[in-house]
Design an enzyme around this catalytic site. Structure first.
Site, mmCIF file in Angstrom:
data_model
loop_
_atom_site.group_PDB
_atom_site.id
_atom_site.type_symbol
_atom_site.label_atom_id
_atom_site.label_comp_id
_atom_site.label_asym_id
_atom_site.label_seq_id
_atom_site.Cartn_x
_atom_site.Cartn_y
_atom_site.Cartn_z
ATOM 1 N N GLY A 341 -7.613 -21.775 24.211
ATOM 2 C CA GLY A 341 -7.086 -21.124 25.422
ATOM 3 C C GLY A 341 -6.317 -21.550 26.435
ATOM 4 O O GLY A 341 -6.885 -21.991 27.398
ATOM 5 N N TYR A 342 -5.094 -21.450 26.123
ATOM 6 C CA TYR A 342 -4.129 -21.904 26.995
ATOM 7 C C TYR A 342 -3.481 -20.907 27.778
ATOM 8 O O TYR A 342 -3.355 -20.913 28.824
ATOM 9 C CB TYR A 342 -2.982 -22.897 26.402
ATOM 10 C CG TYR A 342 -3.786 -24.182 25.614
ATOM 11 C CD1 TYR A 342 -5.131 -24.539 25.901
ATOM 12 C CD2 TYR A 342 -3.105 -25.082 24.844
ATOM 13 C CE1 TYR A 342 -5.560 -25.646 25.418
ATOM 14 C CE2 TYR A 342 -3.628 -26.116 24.401
ATOM 15 C CZ TYR A 342 -4.668 -26.552 24.575
ATOM 16 O OH TYR A 342 -5.519 -27.597 24.009
ATOM 17 N N SER A 343 -2.582 -20.073 27.086
ATOM 18 C CA SER A 343 -1.740 -19.344 27.654
ATOM 19 C C SER A 343 -1.894 -18.018 28.359
ATOM 20 O O SER A 343 -3.198 -17.575 28.080
ATOM 21 C CB SER A 343 -0.593 -18.616 26.518
ATOM 22 O OG SER A 343 0.041 -19.566 25.700
ATOM 23 N N GLU A 457 -0.933 -34.334 17.752
ATOM 24 C CA GLU A 457 -0.878 -33.170 16.534
ATOM 25 C C GLU A 457 0.459 -33.005 16.282
ATOM 26 O O GLU A 457 0.977 -32.732 15.249
ATOM 27 C CB GLU A 457 -1.734 -31.932 16.942
ATOM 28 C CG GLU A 457 -1.510 -30.816 15.990
ATOM 29 C CD GLU A 457 -2.337 -31.209 14.706
ATOM 30 O OE1 GLU A 457 -2.174 -30.452 13.816
ATOM 31 O OE2 GLU A 457 -3.133 -32.111 14.763
ATOM 32 N N THR A 588 7.549 -24.178 22.919
ATOM 33 C CA THR A 588 8.914 -23.469 22.377
ATOM 34 C C THR A 588 9.796 -24.459 21.851
ATOM 35 O O THR A 588 9.911 -25.406 22.814
ATOM 36 C CB THR A 588 9.448 -22.602 23.325
ATOM 37 O OG1 THR A 588 10.011 -23.229 24.440
ATOM 38 C CG2 THR A 588 8.410 -21.624 23.816
ATOM 39 N N ASN A 589 10.895 -24.084 21.315
ATOM 40 C CA ASN A 589 11.877 -25.113 20.910
ATOM 41 C C ASN A 589 12.649 -25.377 21.950
ATOM 42 O O ASN A 589 13.366 -26.374 22.171
ATOM 43 C CB ASN A 589 12.519 -24.420 19.704
ATOM 44 C CG ASN A 589 11.965 -24.616 18.399
ATOM 45 O OD1 ASN A 589 10.523 -25.226 18.344
ATOM 46 N ND2 ASN A 589 12.443 -24.633 17.362
ATOM 47 N N GLU A 590 12.915 -24.428 22.905
ATOM 48 C CA GLU A 590 13.797 -24.807 24.187
ATOM 49 C C GLU A 590 12.875 -25.769 25.011
ATOM 50 O O GLU A 590 13.717 -26.704 25.375
ATOM 51 C CB GLU A 590 13.818 -23.551 25.064
ATOM 52 C CG GLU A 590 14.787 -22.351 24.301
ATOM 53 C CD GLU A 590 14.069 -21.785 23.163
ATOM 54 O OE1 GLU A 590 15.023 -21.550 22.177
ATOM 55 O OE2 GLU A 590 12.962 -21.629 22.959
#
Length: 605
Positions: A341-343, A457, A588-590
């Protein structure tokens, strides 16, 4: 006439191929030899050598000797091109730290950081694959040729693009010919085009993968323990996840195939959920290579997901003894899944500004707020980030981590369907009361718990992604090689062969990055910047694979699961839709590119 002979003006002899089994040794000071300097890529150093009945000393080669000599030459040239690209890249990285524009170093600009992060990813990929091919050659492993061709195929485009991006970052200063960088730009292009360059390497890769007697992607040597575990898991899956049981599972829609409770409990009996856990927590303390062997075999067996790795790591690193004794055994037995439960609506990648609150009330915490995009919403517990100090400076200093039972009063779950046919949920927490001892770590110490568990991880998350791509590639390869009623196959098409070879080379780069992370993990934790390099490359490779598969297979591959005529029950189009998740989740990759630039290259934050 022999063109593109390097340094002929300063050499005494020339070796020239007479045919595939004989080389000729020619003395360059003979009157019947003419050497004409040649300018290529704006640089001198190559020559055209004209032979007019020049005396030659023949040197016999063993069968296949000329092909191997050429391949060794191309591998050496790829290594030298890497050195040139790396030197220019180091120069521009130093420049980005020092050069000021608009009142700050240009290395602080995200555009520059991401450009240089891309360059480092490419350079590390080339370094690892060239080194791997050379090691296999020295061990007399027959796979060295395959990996050498992968190195040449990947290095040609990757190093040239890195060189272009280097000059973009330099701007006008690197365009001046008195600067060192143009020399390296020329070197990279000459070396990656010589001796047939990438085109010939990709033709050879295609032959090894798509000709009738091909055996597909090579299997990595994961050491005695890793290789043994791979066979053990393969045998277990053959007995416990095959036949009617697996077929029945695969007939379900994808949303019902995200988890199988019975399978998780069966795996729990093996102890493999805790494969890498320390023994003090009931784990097996296996190596990173053994973890790769397990992940690879589970992926090939198309087994359902298991475990709660991030949450288990957090409990082992930061949990109390009582928490460890309560929660870890049921994770290990496959009996409990934990969601993350992060975002939140206003806190996606920027978790430091999350608003969900946890307020102490006597012997309970009272939680209020909303979480979105929660995938494992159906688990027994939620590993929840909540704010315990709304005035903390900086904001991330006021976050704590909690374990919330999903059956607690006040928890409202609103499931939604993802674009890849999976599921996530919006979850509302309205005056949810949990015991005080459900906090993991210290009050206001949640940022350390959250980032510490994720860092553990991330070291192998890129490996998990590339193993998915490698398995999907084998499925695609079988379709490409299959002959239709006229006796023709997609593999007869030279464009298809080229694209399959490109994918294969990129898969090996991804697997090399995975192996490098495993090697680093053997000495402790994989540095987060290297985990990020692996994750960025492999996540975007999964996207490229998905797009390429649809291009090759055509419109029929867009048919979704359970539709008449769907290829592999819609596997390929569903893979493409699913691939987007892997460039967004776990950072995200950014965000990952910024991490690479700042941590690996030392650019300013």
């Amino acid at each position: 006439m022999v063109r593109f002979v390097e340094a002929a003006g300063s050499c005494t002899h020339l070796l020239v191929a007479i045919d595939r089994s004989v080389l000729g040794l020619v003395a360059l000071d003979n009157a019947r030899v003419e050497i004409v300097p040649t300018r290529a890529m704006g640089a001198w150093g190559l020559c055209e050598v004209r032979l007019n009945e020049a005396p030659v000393t023949p040197i016999a080669l063993e069968d296949g000797g000329l092909d191997d000599l050429l391949l060794k030459g191309k591998l050496a040239l790829a290594a030298r091109a890497h050195g040139a690209a790396r030197r220019a890249f180091e120069l521009v990285t130093d420049y980005a730290r020092e050069r000021h524009q608009f009142g700050q170093p240009i290395g602080r600009f995200q555009a520059i950081q991401h450009k240089l992060a891309n360059g480092l990813i490419a350079l590390e990929g080339v370094r690892l694959i060239v080194d791997h091919a050379a090691k296999l050659h020295d061990l007399d492993d027959r796979e060295w040729r395959y990996f050498a061709n992968c190195a040449v195929a990947f290095a040609s485009g990757a190093l040239r693009q890195a060189s272009l991006e280097t000059h973009h970052a330099f701007g006008a200063i690197g365009y001046a010919d008195e600067h060192e960088a143009p020399l390296h730009f020329k070197r990279v292009h000459l070396d990656t085009l010589a001796l047939g360059g990438a085109s010939q390497a990709k033709r050879l890769l295609a032959s090894s993968l798509l000709d009738p007697d091909s055996s597909g992607l090579p299997e990595y040597d994961l050491g005695p323990a890793g290789n043994a575990l791979r066979e053990q898991v393969r045998g277990w899956l053959g007995q416990n996840w095959s036949g009617g049981r697996k077929a029945e599972f695969e007939r379900k829609p994808f949303a019902k195939r995200e988890f199988d409770a019975e399978f998780a409990r069966d795996i729990g009996m093996t102890g493999w959920v805790g494969l890498g856990w320390p023994r003090e927590f009931g784990g097996q303390a296996r190596s990173a290579l053994e973890l790769i062997a397990f992940m690879e075999t589970m992926e090939r067996g198309e087994a359902p997901r298991i475990g709660a790795a991030i949450q288990a790591n957090a409990l082992m690193m930061f949990g109390t003894r009582e928490q460890q004794q309560r929660y870890l055994p049921e994770i290990l037995r496959g009996e409990a899944m934990h969601g993350m439960g992060y975002s939140e609506p206003q806190a996606g990648s920027d978790l430091a500004v999350l608003r969900t609150s946890a307020v102490r009330d006597d012997d309970h915490w009272v939680i209020n707020g909303q979480k979105i995009w929660t995938t494992t919403w159906w688990g027994k517990y939620m590993f929840l980030a909540a704010r315990t100090d709304k005035d903390a400076k900086p904001p991330h200093a006021g976050i704590s981590m909690f374990i919330v039972p999903m059956d607690a009063e006040g928890v409202t779950i609103r499931p939604a369907t993802t674009m890849y046919d999976g599921s996530f949920a919006n979850i509302f927490y309205d005056n949810v009361r949990i015991p005080l001892d459900n906090i993991v770590g210290e009050v206001n110490g949640g940022w350390k718990v959250l980032t510490g568990a994720l860092a553990f991880e991330r070291g192998l998350v890129g490996g998990g992604i590339v193993l998915k791509v490698a398995h999907a590639f084998e499925q695609l390869r079988r379709h490409v090689m299959a002959k239709d009623e006229t006796g023709t196959a997609l593999s007869d098409d030279p464009i298809v062969r080229d694209r399959m070879a490109t994918l294969a080379a990129e898969i090996e780069i991804g697997r090399q990055l995975m192996m490098h992370c495993a090697e680093l993990a053997a000495d402790g934790l994989t540095p987060p910047e290297y985990g990020a390099i692996s994750k960025v490359f492999s996540g975007e490779l999964m996207e490229r694979f998905g797009e390429t598969a649809l291009d090759i297979l055509g419109m029929r591959a867009t048919l979704s699961e359970q539709m008449p005529g769907a290829i592999d029950n819609g596997r390929f189009e569903q893979n493409l839709r699913h691939s987007l998740m892997w460039v967004i989740s776990i950072g995200t990759n950014e965000i990952q590119r910024s991490l690479i630039a700042q941590r690996a290259l030392g650019l300013p934050r």
